[in-house]
Scaffold this motif. Structure first.
Motif, mmCIF file in Angstrom:
data_model
loop_
_atom_site.group_PDB
_atom_site.id
_atom_site.type_symbol
_atom_site.label_atom_id
_atom_site.label_comp_id
_atom_site.label_asym_id
_atom_site.label_seq_id
_atom_site.Cartn_x
_atom_site.Cartn_y
_atom_site.Cartn_z
ATOM 1 N N ALA A 580 10.097 5.666 3.485
ATOM 2 C CA ALA A 580 8.941 6.246 2.808
ATOM 3 C C ALA A 580 8.543 5.406 1.596
ATOM 4 C CB ALA A 580 9.246 7.684 2.380
ATOM 5 N N VAL A 581 9.533 4.949 0.830
ATOM 6 C CA VAL A 581 9.247 4.144 -0.362
ATOM 7 C C VAL A 581 8.639 2.796 0.038
ATOM 8 C CG1 VAL A 581 10.225 3.079 -2.418
ATOM 9 C CG2 VAL A 581 11.104 5.279 -1.642
ATOM 10 N N TYR A 599 -0.950 7.918 2.790
ATOM 11 C CA TYR A 599 -0.265 8.626 1.716
ATOM 12 C C TYR A 599 0.288 9.961 2.217
ATOM 13 C CZ TYR A 599 -2.283 5.250 -1.564
ATOM 14 O OH TYR A 599 -2.611 4.095 -2.235
ATOM 15 N N ASP A 600 -0.444 10.629 3.081
ATOM 16 C CA ASP A 600 0.032 11.912 3.609
ATOM 17 C C ASP A 600 1.306 11.723 4.429
ATOM 18 O OD1 ASP A 600 -1.930 13.477 2.446
ATOM 19 O OD2 ASP A 600 -3.318 13.240 4.139
ATOM 20 N N GLN A 601 1.361 10.644 5.211
ATOM 21 C CA GLN A 601 2.577 10.386 5.983
ATOM 22 C C GLN A 601 3.755 10.086 5.067
ATOM 23 O OE1 GLN A 601 0.972 7.266 8.548
ATOM 24 N NE2 GLN A 601 1.279 8.587 10.329
ATOM 25 N N VAL A 602 3.512 9.307 4.014
ATOM 26 C CA VAL A 602 4.587 9.020 3.051
ATOM 27 C C VAL A 602 5.103 10.318 2.448
ATOM 28 C CG1 VAL A 602 5.122 7.940 0.838
ATOM 29 C CG2 VAL A 602 3.759 6.700 2.528
ATOM 30 N N LEU A 603 4.206 11.213 2.089
ATOM 31 C CA LEU A 603 4.613 12.510 1.539
ATOM 32 C C LEU A 603 5.449 13.291 2.542
ATOM 33 C CD1 LEU A 603 1.278 13.556 -0.225
ATOM 34 C CD2 LEU A 603 3.435 12.966 -1.345
ATOM 35 N N SER A 604 5.061 13.219 3.805
ATOM 36 C CA SER A 604 5.812 13.932 4.837
ATOM 37 C C SER A 604 7.198 13.342 5.017
ATOM 38 C CB SER A 604 5.035 13.885 6.159
ATOM 39 O OG SER A 604 5.787 14.468 7.205
ATOM 40 N N TRP A 605 7.286 12.015 5.106
ATOM 41 C CA TRP A 605 8.585 11.362 5.291
ATOM 42 C C TRP A 605 9.513 11.608 4.108
ATOM 43 C CZ3 TRP A 605 5.545 6.295 6.557
ATOM 44 C CH2 TRP A 605 4.948 6.425 7.815
ATOM 45 N N ALA A 606 8.961 11.467 2.891
ATOM 46 C CA ALA A 606 9.792 11.669 1.705
ATOM 47 C C ALA A 606 10.166 13.132 1.523
ATOM 48 C CB ALA A 606 9.056 11.157 0.466
ATOM 49 N N TYR A 617 14.713 12.211 -9.090
ATOM 50 C CA TYR A 617 13.905 11.009 -8.886
ATOM 51 C C TYR A 617 13.074 11.085 -7.609
ATOM 52 C CZ TYR A 617 16.996 9.145 -12.491
ATOM 53 O OH TYR A 617 17.697 8.945 -13.658
ATOM 54 N N ARG A 618 13.616 11.695 -6.567
ATOM 55 C CA ARG A 618 12.870 11.790 -5.314
ATOM 56 C C ARG A 618 11.713 12.783 -5.434
ATOM 57 N NH1 ARG A 618 17.259 10.767 -0.398
ATOM 58 N NH2 ARG A 618 18.480 9.193 -1.518
ATOM 59 N N ALA A 619 11.934 13.858 -6.180
ATOM 60 C CA ALA A 619 10.840 14.803 -6.429
ATOM 61 C C ALA A 619 9.745 14.125 -7.248
ATOM 62 C CB ALA A 619 11.371 16.044 -7.161
ATOM 63 N N GLU A 620 10.143 13.329 -8.229
ATOM 64 C CA GLU A 620 9.164 12.593 -9.031
ATOM 65 C C GLU A 620 8.376 11.614 -8.162
ATOM 66 O OE1 GLU A 620 9.423 10.155 -13.191
ATOM 67 O OE2 GLU A 620 10.495 9.273 -11.489
ATOM 68 N N PHE A 621 9.058 10.966 -7.213
ATOM 69 C CA PHE A 621 8.390 10.035 -6.306
ATOM 70 C C PHE A 621 7.256 10.729 -5.555
ATOM 71 C CE2 PHE A 621 8.048 8.481 -1.905
ATOM 72 C CZ PHE A 621 7.652 7.170 -2.139
ATOM 73 N N ILE A 622 7.516 11.925 -5.071
ATOM 74 C CA ILE A 622 6.499 12.667 -4.333
ATOM 75 C C ILE A 622 5.275 12.916 -5.215
ATOM 76 C CG2 ILE A 622 6.003 14.917 -3.282
ATOM 77 C CD1 ILE A 622 8.885 14.883 -2.202
ATOM 78 N N GLN A 623 5.501 13.241 -6.482
ATOM 79 C CA GLN A 623 4.382 13.451 -7.401
ATOM 80 C C GLN A 623 3.607 12.156 -7.639
ATOM 81 O OE1 GLN A 623 3.438 16.523 -8.283
ATOM 82 N NE2 GLN A 623 5.168 17.125 -6.963
#
Length: 637
Positions: A580-581, A599-606, A617-623
């Protein structure tokens, strides 16, 4: 029997001849619309296939295509995609690529005007006076402002103000696919830096998309903690490999190569001798620069043990010692010296580094850990300022066992390229501190990894099996690529791993096609044999070389990856997060290889790979992904 064999051979030759006649070669040149400069590494492919090539440094390409009309797709990082139809009579084409609109806007921010006004812009008046306002000190996030005098018709004769920006990033020529028959080996130096991620975060949190060259995908991937098991044998590093279907191009596969260094309890680490080298020049007089530097080094000071020693060197118009070597059990003296620092003057960076190394040399002991930690916005403008002179100085000290880590601060004139280079040459880490939380992570959560090296000159070499892999590309690590001969050369410098560090690298693979389609990087080699040595189910072999911190001779490790065709959703959680990153980084760069990623797919994968996420940190990444989605208004055309 001979008659039938001869007939079979003849039929094969005829089939090959017919096949060859069904292909033709298209050549062309690719340039950019501004300045007519050639575009290197542009990907030219037959649309919706893996039949492709790439332009050379002169923008030239050559591609074999079927006879008849074909549709070509030309893409390059930072440029709009061009689709063109080539009829059966055309043998050459010229392609012009246009920068994405967002990048044109970003580029304009780097154009300096003739008149520079320091401090806050004055309140609008009917007839402003063109003169310099007095600088304001102790302001929060003070910026420099450019004064742009607009035409009367355009702006009613008013003077408008816009923040200036002299930040500097090295250009990234994105890795392309390489045919395994042409280049079966991929060799690179590992990288545990993560400055690019926190710098990217700074831009997004300020409501801006980061400049594409500020996005180093490998540093974004390696920002996160992954649950790899530490080595249990004699080697200080463990190797892990796995693979899955590539989610941004499901016709491809994605391979993960992961490393984990050994854990060592802080109390068992050797004595540490540190020299804090702090930039106190005028450019550091902003809230997110010197004040944040003080807070960061206060946190580090609290981690010191009685056996550790610290000295503080500062530099502005000149360099000086504000704290002689002081034991870690005298923390109050160290903290008082930090509190008294003030900013002002030009930046004698080279002189400061030389003085810091002189003190470090006196502190250095056998089996100890001696390191200079440089904190700056990277603006070297007095003294030794050329890259060549600085790097030679740092390389010489590295050979004596004195390492250099670099911390970047602030915005507006960040010299990212200089700081990354100095840290690489100094066998140290480069981190960008955008807030106090990042300082805490660097000096508290990862105290051992930041300051103590367990394996130096770590190099990876991957050999691909053509039975499974037709072509490959390394995702990121563009400025870490090594010549294949460098792998066994112990004099060649490479990256270092500290206590508990993890390193993750991803390869995107084009599987060997059953239809006979092939990438066209080079003409087929005439003298190569098709003999495959080893287990036919091996996709690749990873070789790793490292040195003990005080050793001059490297050790060799190997790991084999067997074939697997699992969906990315079935892959381990850490693999999904790294994927995802990587996809997010490629979207931010407008990469030619981002495929179908959104971006939507990245949000889904993460979102399915957050795990425990103790530090958040992973929650922050989603934001951050959500912010980028809102900010990025440009569409691929």
């Amino acid at each position: 029997m001979k008659k039938y064999l001869a007939l079979l051979l003849f039929n094969c030759l005829v089939a090959l001849a017919v096949s060859a006649q069904q292909l033709r070669t298209i050549t062309g040149n690719i340039k950019e619309s501004t300045g007519n400069q050639p575009v290197a590494n542009a990907v030219v492919r037959i649309k919706n296939t893996d039949v492709m090539t790439a332009s050379d440094t002169k923008g030239h390409f050559s591609l074999k295509v079927p006879v008849g009309t074909v549709t070509l797709e030309v893409s390059a990082t930072n440029y709009k995609v061009v689709t063109l139809t080539v009829n059966d009579k055309q043998t050459s084409v010229n392609v012009t690529l246009h920068l994405l609109q967002r990048l044109v806007k970003d580029r304009s921010r780097y154009i300096m005007q003739d008149v520079v006004i320091c401090g806050e812009p004055p309140a609008p008046t009917p007839a402003p006076t063109v003169k310099s306002a007095a600088p304001k000190r102790n302001m929060v996030a003070t910026q420099n402002y450019e004064m742009v005098v607009s035409g009367v018709a355009a702006n009613n004769g008013r003077v408008s103000y816009a923040p200036s920006n002299t930040e500097d990033y090295s250009p990234i020529n994105e890795n392309i696919f390489h045919a395994v028959t042409d280049q079966p080996l991929s060799t690179f130096s590992i990288d545990v830096d993560r400055a690019s991620y926190s710098n990217m975060r700074r831009f997004l949190n300020n409501g801006e998309m980061p400049p594409p060259d500020a996005v180093r995908v490998e540093e974004m991937i390696n920002y996160f903690d992954y649950g790899y098991k530490a080595p249990t044998g004699k080697d200080p590093v463990a190797i892990y490999t796995d693979m899955a279907i590539c989610p941004w191009n499901t016709g491809h596969q994605l391979v993960r190569v992961a490393l984990k260094s050994k854990q060592v309890d802080t109390k068992d680490l050797p004595p540490t001798n540190l020299v804090f080298l702090l930039d106190v020049s005028g450019s550091m007089d902003e809230e997110n620069k010197l004040p944040l530097v003080k807070k960061a080094f206060r946190v580090l000071t609290e981690q010191l043990r009685p056996q550790d020693k610290v000295a503080i060197v500062v530099y502005a118009g000149a360099a000086g010692v504000v704290l002689p070597p002081t034991s870690g059990n005298n923390k109050q003296r160290i903290l008082s010296a930090l509190d008294e620092l003030q900013a002002g003057g030009s930046t004698a960076g080279g002189a400061g580094i030389q003085l810091a190394y002189d003190i470090a040399a006196k502190l250095r002991k056998e089996n100890g850990n001696t390191r200079v930690i440089l904190a700056t916005d990277g603006d070297f403008n007095v003294g030794i300022s050329s890259e060549g002179a600085l790097t030679r100085l740092i390389e010489n000290e590295r050979q004596k066992g004195i390492f250099l880590s670099v911390l970047g601060f602030g915005m507006g004139n960040l010299k990212d390229n200089t700081m990354e280079l100095l840290a690489d040459k100094g066998n140290g880490n480069y981190a960008y501190i955008d807030n106090f939380e990042e300082a805490r992570r660097t000096f508290v959560t990862e105290f051992g990894g930041t300051l103590f090296t367990v394996a130096k000159d770590v190099k990876l070499q991957v050999e691909f099996n053509p039975s499974f892999v037709q072509a490959y590309r390394l995702v990121g690590y563009e400025n870490r690529i090594l010549q294949n001969e460098d792998f066994n050369n112990d004099k060649k410098d490479a990256g270092d791993m500290g206590v508990g560090h993890t390193v993750t690298a991803l390869y995107e693979l084009i599987p060997t096609s059953k239809k006979g389609e092939s990438v066209n990087w080079v003409d087929p080699l005439k003298y190569q044999r098709g003999k495959i040595v080893g287990n036919q189910k091996e996709v690749l072999t990873v070789k790793l070389r490292y040195k003990e911190p005080a050793a001059a001779k490297s050790q060799l490790m190997e790991k084999v990856l067997p074939y697997d065709n699992q969906e990315i959703g079935a892959a381990p959680e850490d693999f999904r997060m790294a994927t995802a990153v990587a996809a997010f980084g490629q979207l931010l760069r407008r990469s030619a290889f981002a495929g179908t990623a959104t971006y939507d797919q990245v949000l889904s994968w993460a979102g399915t790979a957050r795990g425990e996420d103790k530090e958040g940190y992973r929650a922050e990444f989603i934001q951050l992904v959500k912010k980028a989605k809102l900010l990025d208004k440009d569409e691929k055309e």
